[in-house]
Design a protein around this motif. Structure first.
Motif, PDB file in Angstrom:
ATOM      1  N   GLU A 238     -19.790   4.799 -17.631  1.00 17.61           N
ATOM      2  CA  GLU A 238     -20.099   3.884 -18.741  1.00 17.61           C
ATOM      3  C   GLU A 238     -18.843   3.117 -19.175  1.00 17.61           C
ATOM      4  OE1 GLU A 238     -23.018   3.222 -19.858  1.00 17.61           O
ATOM      5  OE2 GLU A 238     -24.303   4.951 -19.384  1.00 17.61           O
ATOM      6  N   ARG A 239     -17.712   3.826 -19.239  1.00 18.03           N
ATOM      7  CA  ARG A 239     -16.473   3.152 -19.646  1.00 18.03           C
ATOM      8  C   ARG A 239     -16.060   2.111 -18.605  1.00 18.03           C
ATOM      9  NH1 ARG A 239     -11.371   6.830 -21.012  1.00 18.03           N
ATOM     10  NH2 ARG A 239     -11.290   7.012 -18.741  1.00 18.03           N
ATOM     11  N   MET A 240     -16.315   2.406 -17.331  1.00 15.70           N
ATOM     12  CA  MET A 240     -15.973   1.430 -16.293  1.00 15.70           C
ATOM     13  C   MET A 240     -16.793   0.162 -16.472  1.00 15.70           C
ATOM     14  SD  MET A 240     -15.214   2.157 -12.366  1.00 15.70           S
ATOM     15  CE  MET A 240     -14.169   1.008 -11.454  1.00 15.70           C
ATOM     16  N   ASN A 241     -18.022   0.305 -16.968  1.00 10.54           N
ATOM     17  CA  ASN A 241     -18.831  -0.883 -17.219  1.00 10.54           C
ATOM     18  C   ASN A 241     -18.293  -1.699 -18.392  1.00 10.54           C
ATOM     19  OD1 ASN A 241     -20.621  -1.082 -15.140  1.00 10.54           O
ATOM     20  ND2 ASN A 241     -22.173   0.241 -16.085  1.00 10.54           N
ATOM     21  N   VAL A 242     -17.684  -1.039 -19.363  1.00 11.82           N
ATOM     22  CA  VAL A 242     -17.021  -1.771 -20.458  1.00 11.82           C
ATOM     23  C   VAL A 242     -15.839  -2.561 -19.886  1.00 11.82           C
ATOM     24  CG1 VAL A 242     -15.751  -1.555 -22.629  1.00 11.82           C
ATOM     25  CG2 VAL A 242     -17.740  -0.073 -22.192  1.00 11.82           C
ATOM     26  N   SER A 243     -15.083  -1.919 -19.004  1.00 15.31           N
ATOM     27  CA  SER A 243     -13.956  -2.605 -18.350  1.00 15.31           C
ATOM     28  C   SER A 243     -14.463  -3.782 -17.525  1.00 15.31           C
ATOM     29  CB  SER A 243     -13.192  -1.643 -17.429  1.00 15.31           C
ATOM     30  OG  SER A 243     -12.640  -0.556 -18.144  1.00 15.31           O
ATOM     31  N   ALA A 244     -15.556  -3.550 -16.773  1.00 13.51           N
ATOM     32  CA  ALA A 244     -16.103  -4.605 -15.905  1.00 13.51           C
ATOM     33  C   ALA A 244     -16.503  -5.814 -16.744  1.00 13.51           C
ATOM     34  CB  ALA A 244     -17.303  -4.070 -15.121  1.00 13.51           C
ATOM     35  N   GLN A 245     -17.160  -5.552 -17.868  1.00 11.19           N
ATOM     36  CA  GLN A 245     -17.610  -6.646 -18.709  1.00 11.19           C
ATOM     37  C   GLN A 245     -16.426  -7.470 -19.231  1.00 11.19           C
ATOM     38  OE1 GLN A 245     -19.366  -5.661 -22.451  1.00 11.19           O
ATOM     39  NE2 GLN A 245     -20.699  -7.447 -22.415  1.00 11.19           N
ATOM     40  N   ARG A 246     -15.372  -6.764 -19.690  1.00  8.30           N
ATOM     41  CA  ARG A 246     -14.207  -7.469 -20.244  1.00  8.30           C
ATOM     42  C   ARG A 246     -13.494  -8.321 -19.193  1.00  8.30           C
ATOM     43  NH1 ARG A 246     -10.929 -10.269 -21.493  1.00  8.30           N
ATOM     44  NH2 ARG A 246      -9.329 -10.210 -23.128  1.00  8.30           N
ATOM     45  N   MET A 247     -13.515  -7.838 -17.936  1.00  5.70           N
ATOM     46  CA  MET A 247     -12.807  -8.535 -16.865  1.00  5.70           C
ATOM     47  C   MET A 247     -13.731  -9.471 -16.074  1.00  5.70           C
ATOM     48  SD  MET A 247      -9.896  -7.334 -17.564  1.00  5.70           S
ATOM     49  CE  MET A 247      -8.894  -8.040 -16.261  1.00  5.70           C
ATOM     50  N   CYS A 248     -14.955  -9.716 -16.604  1.00  5.10           N
ATOM     51  CA  CYS A 248     -15.932 -10.602 -15.943  1.00  5.10           C
ATOM     52  C   CYS A 248     -16.243 -10.151 -14.523  1.00  5.10           C
ATOM     53  CB  CYS A 248     -15.459 -12.060 -15.953  1.00  5.10           C
ATOM     54  SG  CYS A 248     -15.266 -12.694 -17.609  1.00  5.10           S
TER      55      CYS A 248
END
Ligand SMILES: *Cc1c(COP(=O)(O)O)cnc(C)c1O
Length: 360
Positions: free
Chosen positions: A97-107
Motif C-alpha cells: 500500500e505504501r508503495m502505491n502512495v510512492s507510485a502516485q506521488r512519482m506519477c
C-alpha cells in the motif's frame, strides 16, 4: 501454493541454483537468492508478463528514463523463519500500500495489491531455504519500480518494470545490540513539505549521502535531520524514524509530508500504547531535546526501521557539543521494544495486532 497464481513460474535449473553464503558472514544486501519476481507495464497493456523467474540481469537502453530523471521507488520488508521452520512476513500489505502512495506521488502506475501480495508470498516460499536460521539473521525483500521507456524528456514514462529481489542478511548488530553516535546536521536537509520526503523514491537517498559521509568522517554512525525551513525541529535519523523518552513520555515527530511514515514507527506507537506508555506525536525542537538531556529528563532516544528494527542512540553531537544519552547504553524501553518486536516477527510471541502473515 501455486494454484490460481496467474503468474508464470520459471524455476531455476539445477545449474542456475547458486551456492548459499555462510550464515555467519552474510553482511547486508550483498547476496541475492535464486529467483525474482518481474512484471512490466505499458500504456496499452497495463501490467503484464508477470513471472517468477531465475534472478537475472536487465538489458536497458541508456536512454531509459530512470537513469536521467529518477522515476524509481522501492520498499523494504523482511521474511523471518520461526523455530519450527515456518516462514513469516511482517505487515507485508502495508508495504505494498505504501508503495502505491510512492507510485502516485512519482506519477508511476499503481500496483495491483492482491496480485503483488500473492507473488510476494510465492517468491518467498520458493526461496524459503535462503532464509537464515541463526539468531538475528533474516531475509530482506526489496520491491522496486523503475521507468524504462527510452526517451529524453521530463514527463511520466510510458513503460515501467516492477520487480522483487531478496537477500539473506546477517544480524544488523554483529557485535550485539548497541547504541549509535548521531550527528545533528544543520547544514544539509533531507526533505521539505511539498517535496517527496514522505515517499521511498531513489533520489532522497542519493541526496542524503554527502551528509552521511561527513558524519562518518567525524566518527558518527548517522545523521539526525532537522526540518528544512527553520532547521529547528527534529525529523528523522538517517533512514529511520526517531523517538525520544522525555519525562516518561514517548515523543516522536508527526507525519506531515516531510517524514517517511515508517511501518516500524507505527508498530512502536501501537505497542507502546498497549503497554500503557503515553505516546505523543508532536513537533519537537532540537533545543528541547538538548535541554531535556542537560536536565536529565531525556532518558532514551532511538531510531526505528525495518533493517535494524530499533537502533538506540547513545550520543548526539549538535553544534560542536556532545550529549550522552542513557549513559551511552541501550535504554530499558528500547531493549524491551526490540525484544518484543523480534519475538512477534519470528512467531515466538503472540501477535495481538495480526501483523504476521504466514507463508506456505
Ligand atoms: C524506510 C524508511 C523508514 C523506515 O520505514 P519502515 O517502514 O519502518 O522500514 C524511515 N525513514 C526513511 C527515510 C525511510 O526510507
Amino acid at each position: 501454493m501455486w494454484e490460481n497464481l496467474e503468474i508464470e513460474l520459471e524455476k531455476a535449473s539445477g545449474e542456475q541454483l547458486k551456492e548459499k553464503p555462510a550464515q555467519d558472514s552474510l553482511g547486508f544486501g550483498v547476496h541475492f537468492t535464486d529467483h525474482m519476481f518481474l512484471m512490466k507495464w505499458n500504456r496499452q497493456s497495463g501490467w503484464h508478463d508477470a513471472k517468477i523467474c531465475p534472478y537475472h540481469e536487465f538489458r536497458l537502453d541508456p536512454a531509459a528514463m530512470v537513469f536521467h530523471y529518477g522515476q524509481a521507488i522501492f520498499e523494504g520488508l523482511k521474511a523471518y523463519k520461526g523455530d519450527g521452520g515456518q516462514v513469516y512476513l511482517f505487515r507485508p500489505e502495508d508495504n505494498i500500500e505504501r508503495m502505491n502512495v510512492s507510485a502516485q506521488r512519482m506519477c508511476m502506475p499503481r500496483l495491483p495489491v492482491a496480485k503483488v501480495f500473492k507473488a510476494l508470498k510465492a517468491l518467498v516460499y520458493l526461496d524459503r531455504d535462503w532464509i537464515p536460521t541463526i539468531a538475528g539473521a533474516t531475509m530482506y525483500i526489496r520491491p522496486t519500480m523503475i521507468a524504462v521507456e527510452p526517451v529524453l524528456g521530463v514527463r511520466p514514462a510510458g513503460e515501467y518494470y516492477f520487480y522483487i529481489i531478496m537477500c539473506p542478511v546477517g544480524a544488523y548488530y554483529p557485535e550485539g545490540f548497541g547504541p549509535t553516535k548521531i550527528y545533528v546536521t544543520d547544514k544539509y536537509v533531507r526533505s521539505v513539505k511539498g517535496g517527496v520526503g514522505h515517499v521511498k523514491t531513489a533520489g532522497n537517498y542519493a541526496a542524503s549521502i554527502m551528509a552521511a559521509e561527513e558524519a562518518h568522517r567525524a566518527g558518527y554512525t548517522q545523521v539526525l535531520w532537522l526540518d528544512a525551513c527553520e532547521r529547528k525541529y527534529v525529523e528523522e535519523v538517517g533512514t529511520s524514524n526517531i523517538f525520544f523518552m522525555i519525562n516518561d513520555e514517548l515523543v516522536t515527530p508527526p507525519l506531515g509530508g516531510s517524514i517517511l511514515p515508517g511501518i516500524t514507527r507505527d508498530s512502536v506507537i501501537r505497542l507502546a500504547r498497549e503497554w500503557g506508555v503515553n505516546v505523543v506525536e508532536r513537533p519537537i525542537a532540537i533545543d528541547e531535546v538538548i535541554a531535556a538531556s542537560i536536565q536529565g529528563n531525556l532518558t532514551e532516544a532511538f531510531g526505528t526501521g525495518t533493517a535494524a528494527v530499533i537502533s538506540p542512540i547513545g550520543e548526539l553531537c549538535y553544534q560542536g557539543r556532545k550529549y550522552v544519552i542513557s549513559g551511552g547504553r541501550t535504554g530499558i524501553f528500547a531493549q524491551r521494544m526490540f525484544d518484543e518486536l523480534q519475538a512477534i516477527q519470528s512467531g515466538k510471541q503472540e501477535d495481538p495486532f495480526k501483523w504476521i502473515t504466514r507463508v506456505g
